[in-house]
Enzyme design. Sequence first.
Site, PDB file in Angstrom:
ATOM      1  N   PRO A 128      27.445  -7.750 -99.810  1.00  0.00           N
ATOM      2  CA  PRO A 128      27.521  -8.134 -98.336  1.00  0.00           C
ATOM      3  C   PRO A 128      27.680  -7.018 -97.416  1.00  0.00           C
ATOM      4  CG  PRO A 128      29.595  -8.823 -99.767  1.00  0.00           C
ATOM      5  CD  PRO A 128      28.622  -8.196-100.510  1.00  0.00           C
ATOM      6  N   GLY A 184      20.966  -4.974-102.237  1.00  0.00           N
ATOM      7  CA  GLY A 184      21.739  -3.734-101.698  1.00  0.00           C
ATOM      8  C   GLY A 184      21.055  -2.449-101.733  1.00  0.00           C
ATOM      9  N   ASP A 186      20.979   2.042-102.728  1.00  0.00           N
ATOM     10  CA  ASP A 186      21.083   2.987-103.941  1.00  0.00           C
ATOM     11  C   ASP A 186      22.467   2.684-104.642  1.00  0.00           C
ATOM     12  OD1 ASP A 186      18.470   3.660-103.430  1.00  0.00           O
ATOM     13  OD2 ASP A 186      19.164   5.377-102.051  1.00  0.00           O
ATOM     14  N   GLU A 191      25.173   0.817-109.513  1.00  0.00           N
ATOM     15  CA  GLU A 191      26.201   0.185-110.259  1.00  0.00           C
ATOM     16  C   GLU A 191      25.382  -0.429-111.447  1.00  0.00           C
ATOM     17  OE1 GLU A 191      28.928  -2.562-109.067  1.00  0.00           O
ATOM     18  OE2 GLU A 191      29.469  -1.555-107.034  1.00  0.00           O
ATOM     19  N   GLY A 228      19.894  -1.686 -98.255  1.00  0.00           N
ATOM     20  CA  GLY A 228      21.161  -0.617 -98.369  1.00  0.00           C
ATOM     21  C   GLY A 228      20.666   0.139 -96.804  1.00  0.00           C
ATOM     22  N   ASP A 533      22.997  10.551-106.780  1.00  0.00           N
ATOM     23  CA  ASP A 533      22.407   9.432-106.082  1.00  0.00           C
ATOM     24  C   ASP A 533      23.500   8.665-105.041  1.00  0.00           C
ATOM     25  OD1 ASP A 533      20.466   9.599-107.852  1.00  0.00           O
ATOM     26  OD2 ASP A 533      20.521   7.966-109.151  1.00  0.00           O
TER      27      ASP A 533
HETATM   28  N1  LIG Z   1      31.958  -6.317-102.131  1.00  0.00           N
HETATM   29  C1  LIG Z   1      32.027  -4.868-102.127  1.00  0.00           C
HETATM   30  N2  LIG Z   1      32.980  -4.436-101.482  1.00  0.00           N
HETATM   31  C2  LIG Z   1      32.812  -3.009-101.100  1.00  0.00           C
HETATM   32  N3  LIG Z   1      31.915  -2.232-101.817  1.00  0.00           N
HETATM   33  C3  LIG Z   1      31.040  -2.834-102.524  1.00  0.00           C
HETATM   34  C4  LIG Z   1      31.006  -4.036-102.682  1.00  0.00           C
HETATM   35  N4  LIG Z   1      29.868  -4.281-103.484  1.00  0.00           N
HETATM   36  C5  LIG Z   1      29.433  -3.197-103.601  1.00  0.00           C
HETATM   37  N5  LIG Z   1      30.095  -2.127-103.105  1.00  0.00           N
HETATM   38  C6  LIG Z   1      29.867  -0.665-103.106  1.00  0.00           C
HETATM   39  O1  LIG Z   1      29.323  -0.186-102.080  1.00  0.00           O
HETATM   40  C7  LIG Z   1      28.567   0.932-102.159  1.00  0.00           C
HETATM   41  C8  LIG Z   1      27.320   1.030-101.287  1.00  0.00           C
HETATM   42  O2  LIG Z   1      26.413  -0.027-101.351  1.00  0.00           O
HETATM   43  P1  LIG Z   1      24.999   0.090-101.096  1.00  0.00           P
HETATM   44  O3  LIG Z   1      24.428   0.922-101.901  1.00  0.00           O
HETATM   45  O4  LIG Z   1      24.468  -1.496-101.333  1.00  0.00           O
HETATM   46  O5  LIG Z   1      24.710   0.339 -99.574  1.00  0.00           O
HETATM   47  P2  LIG Z   1      24.653   1.504 -98.819  1.00  0.00           P
HETATM   48  O6  LIG Z   1      25.417   2.630 -99.200  1.00  0.00           O
HETATM   49  O7  LIG Z   1      24.489   1.327 -97.337  1.00  0.00           O
HETATM   50  O8  LIG Z   1      22.935   1.991 -99.089  1.00  0.00           O
HETATM   51  P3  LIG Z   1      22.758   3.323 -99.929  1.00  0.00           P
HETATM   52  O9  LIG Z   1      23.190   3.325-101.109  1.00  0.00           O
HETATM   53  O10 LIG Z   1      20.937   3.027-100.016  1.00  0.00           O
HETATM   54  O11 LIG Z   1      22.707   4.434 -98.882  1.00  0.00           O
HETATM   55  C9  LIG Z   1      27.999   1.003-103.444  1.00  0.00           C
HETATM   56  O12 LIG Z   1      28.241   1.946-104.115  1.00  0.00           O
HETATM   57  C10 LIG Z   1      28.668  -0.328-104.227  1.00  0.00           C
HETATM   58  O13 LIG Z   1      29.656   0.232-105.314  1.00  0.00           O
HETATM   59  C1  LIG Z   2      15.334  18.853 -88.827  1.00  0.00           C
HETATM   60  C2  LIG Z   2      14.971  17.858 -89.587  1.00  0.00           C
HETATM   61  C3  LIG Z   2      15.775  17.694 -90.950  1.00  0.00           C
HETATM   62  C4  LIG Z   2      15.349  16.509 -91.780  1.00  0.00           C
HETATM   63  C5  LIG Z   2      15.778  16.338 -92.956  1.00  0.00           C
HETATM   64  C6  LIG Z   2      15.095  15.783 -93.816  1.00  0.00           C
HETATM   65  C7  LIG Z   2      15.561  15.846 -95.149  1.00  0.00           C
HETATM   66  C8  LIG Z   2      15.099  14.263 -95.927  1.00  0.00           C
HETATM   67  C9  LIG Z   2      15.299  14.284 -97.428  1.00  0.00           C
HETATM   68  C10 LIG Z   2      15.864  13.115 -97.860  1.00  0.00           C
HETATM   69  C11 LIG Z   2      16.098  13.107 -99.236  1.00  0.00           C
HETATM   70  C12 LIG Z   2      16.922  11.803 -99.603  1.00  0.00           C
HETATM   71  C13 LIG Z   2      17.175  12.099-101.187  1.00  0.00           C
HETATM   72  C14 LIG Z   2      17.884  10.663-101.728  1.00  0.00           C
HETATM   73  C15 LIG Z   2      19.085  10.758-101.825  1.00  0.00           C
HETATM   74  C16 LIG Z   2      19.708   9.325-102.566  1.00  0.00           C
HETATM   75  O1  LIG Z   2      19.774   9.454-103.878  1.00  0.00           O
HETATM   76  C17 LIG Z   2      20.944   9.184-101.952  1.00  0.00           C
HETATM   77  C18 LIG Z   2      21.501   7.837-102.055  1.00  0.00           C
HETATM   78  O2  LIG Z   2      21.091   6.783-101.350  1.00  0.00           O
HETATM   79  N1  LIG Z   2      20.925   9.335-100.137  1.00  0.00           N
HETATM   80  C19 LIG Z   2      21.696  10.203-100.019  1.00  0.00           C
HETATM   81  C20 LIG Z   2      21.537  10.370 -98.516  1.00  0.00           C
HETATM   82  O3  LIG Z   2      22.254  11.016-100.366  1.00  0.00           O
END
Ligand SMILES: Nc1ncnc2c1ncn2[C@@H]1O[C@H](COP(=O)(O)OP(=O)(O)OP(=O)(O)O)[C@@H](O)[C@H]1O
Ligand SMILES: CCCCCCCCCCCCC/C=C/[C@@H](O)[C@H](CO)NC(C)=O
Length: 582
Positions: A128, A184, A186, A191, A228, A533
């Site tokens: 959430p 959610g 990444d 998880e 996410g 990740d």
């Molecule tokens: N109920 C919860 N309360 C707090 N943290 C949680 C809960 N459920 C899951 N999480 C953790 O929240 C973290 C971030 O969640 P999620 O990946 O869904 O979103 P995000 O970080 O915004 O998106 P992204 O990972 O795409 O950047 C996850 O690593 C997960 O372990």
């Molecule tokens: C001046 C312009 C600068 C732009 C820089 C853009 C670079 C973008 C590259 C994005 C790569 C994203 C790779 C993904 C990583 C994910 O595994 C991880 C988890 O969500 N995300 C992050 C942000 O670490």
Amino acid sequence: METDLRLESSLWIGNKRYRAVLTGWHLKWTEADKKNGDKKTVSVPVAEVVGVENGRVEILPQKSVEDTDKDFTGGRSRSTYGLLWSLGRTQFSCPSRVLRDQWTNHLRTALKTHSPLRPHRLLVFINPFGGKKKGREIYHSLVAPLFELAGISSHVIVTERANQARDHLLKKDLTGFDGVVCVGGDGMFSEVLHGLIGRTQQEAGLCETDPAVTLQPCPLHIGIIPAGSTDCVCYATVGVIDPVSSALHIIIGDSQPLDVCSVHHASTLVRYSVSLVGYGFYGDVLAESEKHRWMGPLRYDYSGTVVYLSNRSYAGIVQYLPADPLLSSPKDKTRCLSGCNVCSRSTERLFPHTSDSGSLYSSHFSQYSNDSEGEWVSVEGRFRCVSITCMSSSCARSPLGLSPSAHLADGTGDLILVWDTHPLSFLKFLYRHTSTQDQFDLPFVEVHRVKAVRFSLPDGREEEVHEGIGELNRAIGGEEREYVDTVSRNGSQQQLAQSVVERETMNEHKTVAPILCGLCCKKTPAVSVWNCDGEILPFTEIFCRIHGQLVRLYARGIEDAAAMQNCSQESDKNKSRCITYK
Ligand SMILES: Nc1ncnc2c1ncn2[C@@H]1O[C@H](COP(=O)(O)OP(=O)(O)OP(=O)(O)O)[C@@H](O)[C@H]1O
Ligand SMILES: CCCCCCCCCCCCC/C=C/[C@@H](O)[C@H](CO)NC(C)=O
Ligand SMILES: [Ca+2]
């Protein structure tokens, strides 16, 4: 089978009469009251039918059923624009109730027969708090009605803490589930990935911590409903961030294998990754962004700017085991698309039809330093960043990704080495990620397709890590302990995996210490951290191995968007043929 399912009759859609035929693989209907040349035929592959219900049914935004005797409604997944899918709904009227029942029964049987991977029962975890905190709303308003139409029963768990989904998958009874869905980003996907891989190895009696072990592929599929901040895994495997498209891929049982990288430190398993294992810039951005979680998805843009301006590079030794260059290259300018040949050939290589499946890889990895298929290569110097990615890692910020020609399921990863360079040159490299310009066509960038990578610090640097941590601990009043202490105290592999993750949170101040030193104390830190990740790793010296096709997603890879878009510009007749038979 084909002939058993065949059914043909007149049907009405609105006030038009059609000749409809179910041939097993396809449901087609052709206008009946027009001259032959003007007759339009719509052809829907049974594999893309979402569900069939008696009556006149509305599905979205709210379900309503008008229970009539002679009508039935069919829902199908439909490509609306390029990679975006939506639900197409058609209400048919039959001449009699008996015929109506025949149609619905035949169609349901055809679905079972021709789409064996369609899920019947799913375990759904909703975070959430991910992204813009809309996970619950997205699931209940956009996804649940589609699952209901498809006859999928789901057990929904809204998580109350981080790692709840992983722990559930490691310990609870999973009998009867065909797949696990995460709503959610990444982090939530990660998880589920850890839970399922861990559970599968536990049940197979395999030791996850040993990088030489050939891991068992997971039997349950994973579905991702994006909610996410980056949603990189969804973007790179579906091509769009759209909960409805993802739900439709789950419903029709699409199946996309995915490579997984296991990250080890000193004979322990640290984490698994499918997207980015990145040191230097990407590690620093993540460490900085953790301090600004309250900003939501914008935290990455803010932190990216801060870290770029701090202009850092790091010393390191990178050793890698190259993949067979005859199979593919990260510079071959191809894209891994749906039905990719390189990945299909890898399936045969990774899972040969012999009694001793996987033997190639287990023997191959039994001695890292004495590999029979290739030689380890070693480079040392100062790097802006060192990145390993098992897939393109495309996302909205970088539509072609970190490595545009990487493959989702070829059993290899791409190692990207960005040597220390002038800040403006590095900016050019970063900027190219946002366009179609080749980020590898720069003199300070190298990319290698690899099977394994080892990263270590030049002699004496480990001490600097500890000095950096000590310095910060003294500043914030923390105590200094050895990382490895915690690791050696745990016996079982599962405890180990868990302890590593928990320790990351507990000792976060230690892992981000060098970064904080750089930003707050205005001192360039000697070491960066690894971004795995989206999680910070608690170790600097790591060993990574790519495991080919270890998990399967409910997805089909990226469809050729250009072809799909041409399709939608053609006449109606061609459009249906094009989308249908592609
Ligand atoms: N109920 C919860 N309360 C707090 N943290 C949680 C809960 N459920 C899951 N999480 C953790 O929240 C973290 C971030 O969640 P999620 O990946 O869904 O979103 P995000 O970080 O915004 O998106 P992204 O990972 O795409 O950047 C996850 O690593 C997960 O372990
Ligand atoms: C001046 C312009 C600068 C732009 C820089 C853009 C670079 C973008 C590259 C994005 C790569 C994203 C790779 C993904 C990583 C994910 O595994 C991880 C988890 O969500 N995300 C992050 C942000 O670490
Ligand atoms: Ca790969």
